[in-house]
Enzyme design. Structure first.
Site: not given
Length: 197
Positions: A122, A6
């Site tokens: 996360d 990412c």
């Protein structure tokens, strides 16, 4: 093991991620050291072969802003990070993009609970790059879910063993400084993951 790299912003790092075997590449279109415009995301997404998922990453933007960026960038998946309500996902369903819900471990960890296709779990402080208690979520998320937060080439094998995720997501763990990716670290991360299984 599904792997998403990412926060890419340069063509050489997109190429490195594809060459190393990434399954998904994320372009951050929200406030971040890694932010790119939808137009820049479109240029980068054009370099990604069809078998690799392109993901636009958003945090806090309203569905219409996300929709406009999705149409300009051409990404094939949309990741909504943080406390987005169910309605935000519903509002984007008609675009035909895969939807990714990114949350911390305190949220509802059932993949699909908000009509999303993929779940990303996360760290409590997203984007910090700090490892956290990955084992605390083991067995809790359901469906297709990715582990994120503090992962890097040196610890991703340990994190996979601790949490047993379907996939992993990395951003700062393959950088030399905030927002600056490193092709060698990207390759090392993928190698560490693939050697795990």
């Amino acid at each position: 093991m599904f792997v998403k790299i990412c926060g890419l912003s340069e063509p050489e790092h997109v190429a490195a991620a594809v060459e190393a075997g990434a399954d998904a590449i994320g372009f951050v279109m929200t406030r971040s050291p890694r932010q790119v415009t939808p137009e820049r995301a479109a240029e980068l997404a054009a370099l990604v072969p069809g078998h690799v998922l392109t993901v636009g990453v958003f945090r806090g933007e309203d569905p219409e802003t996300v929709r406009a960026a999705a149409l300009v960038s051409g990404v094939r998946a949309l990741q909504l990070h943080g406390k987005h309500p169910h309605e935000d996902f519903t509002a984007l369903k008609d675009l035909g993009r895969r939807l990714v819900r990114a949350v911390d471990a305190a949220a509802d960890l059932r993949c699909g609970a908000y009509d999303e296709d993929l779940l990303l779990v996360d760290a409590p402080h997203a984007g910090s790059g700090q490892p956290w208690d990955w084992a605390a979520v083991r067995g809790r998320p359901s469906g297709h879910w990715m582990l994120a937060g503090g992962l890097d080439p040196s610890n991703v094998s340990e994190a996979i063993a601790a949490a047993d995720p379907w996939g992993v997501d990395v951003s700062s763990g393959v950088e030399t400084s905030p927002g600056v990716k490193d092709s060698a670290l990207i390759a090392a991360f993928l190698k560490a993951v693939r050697n795990e299984r």
